[in-house]
Design an enzyme around this catalytic site. Structure first.
Site, PDB file in Angstrom:
ATOM      1  N   LYS A  22      -6.587  -5.795  15.619  1.00 29.45           N
ATOM      2  CA  LYS A  22      -7.215  -5.838  16.957  1.00 29.45           C
ATOM      3  C   LYS A  22      -7.810  -4.467  17.275  1.00 29.45           C
ATOM      4  CE  LYS A  22      -4.506  -5.291  20.727  1.00 29.45           C
ATOM      5  NZ  LYS A  22      -4.875  -4.205  21.621  1.00 29.45           N
ATOM      6  N   ASN A  23      -7.021  -3.414  17.135  1.00 31.28           N
ATOM      7  CA  ASN A  23      -7.460  -2.106  17.622  1.00 31.28           C
ATOM      8  C   ASN A  23      -8.566  -1.475  16.784  1.00 31.28           C
ATOM      9  OD1 ASN A  23      -5.727  -2.522  19.690  1.00 31.28           O
ATOM     10  ND2 ASN A  23      -4.133  -1.136  18.939  1.00 31.28           N
ATOM     11  N   CYS A 117      -2.052   0.260  33.965  1.00 33.40           N
ATOM     12  CA  CYS A 117      -1.690  -0.955  33.237  1.00 33.40           C
ATOM     13  C   CYS A 117      -0.195  -1.123  33.398  1.00 33.40           C
ATOM     14  CB  CYS A 117      -2.111  -0.862  31.774  1.00 33.40           C
ATOM     15  SG  CYS A 117      -0.914  -0.030  30.768  1.00 33.40           S
ATOM     16  N   ARG A 122      -2.877   5.245  32.796  1.00 33.30           N
ATOM     17  CA  ARG A 122      -3.484   5.530  31.485  1.00 33.30           C
ATOM     18  C   ARG A 122      -4.805   6.239  31.746  1.00 33.30           C
ATOM     19  NH1 ARG A 122      -2.869   0.351  27.774  1.00 33.30           N
ATOM     20  NH2 ARG A 122      -3.613   1.769  26.147  1.00 33.30           N
ATOM     21  N   ASP A 307       3.491   0.984  19.736  1.00 32.26           N
ATOM     22  CA  ASP A 307       3.229  -0.460  19.847  1.00 32.26           C
ATOM     23  C   ASP A 307       4.307  -1.304  19.174  1.00 32.26           C
ATOM     24  OD1 ASP A 307      -0.403  -0.165  19.568  1.00 32.26           O
ATOM     25  OD2 ASP A 307       1.010   0.249  21.189  1.00 32.26           O
ATOM     26  N   ARG A 399      -3.589 -11.702  23.925  1.00 34.31           N
ATOM     27  CA  ARG A 399      -4.528 -10.555  23.847  1.00 34.31           C
ATOM     28  C   ARG A 399      -4.475  -9.933  22.458  1.00 34.31           C
ATOM     29  NH1 ARG A 399      -4.372  -6.189  28.429  1.00 34.31           N
ATOM     30  NH2 ARG A 399      -5.939  -5.488  26.972  1.00 34.31           N
TER      31      ARG A 399
END
Ligand code: EPZ
Length: 424
Positions: A22-23, A117, A122, A307, A399
């Site tokens: 994803k990132n 968030c 952030r 993460d 997500r």
């Protein structure tokens, strides 16, 4: 709205292929705004809400974007609008990735400030400071960053990041590749997703030295061209699936992965008693009879990833002994703890330190997702808990994990996605 209903205490076994990162995909999609013509093709793009959110943002600025069977095509020839609206940026902070490429190619960009968030403020000060150093004038007005290249084009600069930041490194790279002159970055992020972005930019014609190190040198070029690129795998999904096997005393194989990119996670799983076998593109994990309590310090790559912090806490509830989990990146990223405690975990949090003593007998209950990785930790706990666990609001999960319940079912978990009305 969807929830995941999990019947706990089924051992995971078998083999599963890990999705694309994803990132890495999000940064690379933004970088696809840079070529003036041609269509860029990105393979192994995960089918995720965040990917579709960013695709919509690229369409709003004028790019033509198509997603079909994990392949994204992006044509940025007709990009003519330079604003990223609040409605999209508030849904996904990574929308700020369009700031660098729009400023770099068009000399202007208006991007909403992302706001906070679930796990704390952030800030984006590192992004803004870098753009200023590259010759942009920045105004903050009505919650928007209004950026303009003073000379019409950015100019190379030397930038020392006071904090290692994945996003700021990526944004600055995308701004510097078309700037006039040489840009030197110090204390740059070296996450695999940043290396993938550098590889993508170089393939488009950018000139970047020091890839994979914290010191990058970028020599600006006149233009970049559209390319075809294969995305890397998702090391956080891979790590999460390994933790799912370990928490159920399972035995699994992950395919299409690069073990070197989650080395610290593998070391910690071994310290916790797992047997790990790695080959060029696969990882095989066998769980021990009893997991051993193992402390972690979440820090920037190549350390243990933040993460994976929430997932590790869930795993340690089944480990024998006291463990300490410290997050040095996001000091407030512990929203998963109160929910895990509803399953009987007994975790204490003081500042950015979580402590717990295992093993604890978790019993199933309804729990609420609060953010992407918190949802993953609740699923892991549900896989180990006695009885049934319902993880609500899995839109958070969608997500960043593609069809995780299908992957877990394929490995023997008893998990179903069920529609529900939160207000019933
Ligand atoms: C990226 O976020 C990832 N997101 C995050 O993954 C990940 O947790 C994070 O990197 C850290 O690895 C994407 O890549 C889309 P940072 P990013 O800038 O870039 C501070 C997930 O679960 N900071 O590396 O936003 C910041 O507060 C997501 O997939 C500033 O102070 O993270 C944090 O303490 C969640 N000023 C630290 O730096 C800034 O301008 C690292 O954040 C920017 C960041």
């Amino acid at each position: 709205m969807d929830k995941l209903v999990i019947e706990g205490q089924h051992r995971l076994s078998g083999s599963v292929m890990v999705s694309g990162s994803k990132n890495a995909a999000l940064a690379i999609m933004a970088a696809a705004l840079l070529p003036e013509s041609g269509t860029t093709t990105i393979k192994r793009v995960p089918d995720l809400r965040d990917v579709h959110t960013l695709s919509n943002l690229l369409r709003i600025v004028g790019a033509k974007v198509n997603f079909n069977d994990h392949t994204l095509t992006i044509n940025s020839e007709s990009v003519s609008h330079f604003e990223a609206p609040y409605e999209l940026v508030k849904k996904m902070r990574a929308s700020i990735y369009v700031l660098g490429p729009l400023l770099s190619r068009f000399g202007q960009a208006t991007v909403s400030l992302p706001g906070g968030c679930a796990f704390g403020p952030r800030p984006v000060d590192l992004h803004i400071d870098a753009m200023k150093k590259l010759g942009a004038s920045i105004e903050i007005q009505d919650g928007y960053i209004i950026a303009k290249a003073k000379q019409g084009r950015l100019t190379g600069a030397t930038i020392h990041f006071k904090t290692t930041s994945v996003g700021a490194t990526g944004n600055t790279l995308m701004a510097a590749v078309l700037a006039n002159g040489v840009t030197k970055l110090f204390n740059a992020a070296i996450e695999p997703e940043i290396i993938a972005l550098c590889d993508f930019l170089v393939k488009m014609g950018a000139k970047i030295k020091g890839i994979g190190t914290k010191h990058l040198e970028i020599e600006g070029v006149e233009k970049l061209h559209a390319i075809e690129f294969a995305n890397i795998f998702d090391r956080i999904e891979a790590s999460t699936l390994l933790a799912a096997a370990a928490i159920t005393s399972g035995k699994i194989t992950l395919t299409e992965v690069d073990p070197s990119e989650l080395n610290t996670v593998l070391i910690k799983l071994k310290q916790a008693g797992c047997t790990i076998e790695t080959h060029e593109t696969s990882i095989h994990l066998t769980s021990p009879k009893k997991l051993k309590a193992t402390n972690i310090d979440a820090k920037p790559y190549p350390n243990f990833p933040t993460d994976m912090q929430a997932q590790w806490i869930a795993l340690m509830t089944q480990a024998d002994g006291s463990s300490k989990i410290v997050d040095h990146v996001y000091l407030e990223r512990f929203n998963h703890v109160p929910e895990l405690n509803r399953l009987g975990a007994g975790i204490e949090v003081k500042k950015n330190v979580a402590t717990l003593k295992g093993p604890t007998n978790l019993s199933g209950a309804k729990v609420m997702s609060t953010d992407l990785r918190a949802s993953a930790s609740l699923i892991l706990a549900g896989l180990a808990a006695k009885g049934t666990t319902e993880v609500l609001r899995v839109y958070h999960l969608d997500r960043g994990y593609e069809k995780i319940e299908q992957k877990l079912r394929q490995l023997g978990a008893k998990i179903e996605r069920v529609k529900y009305n939160e207000f019933e």
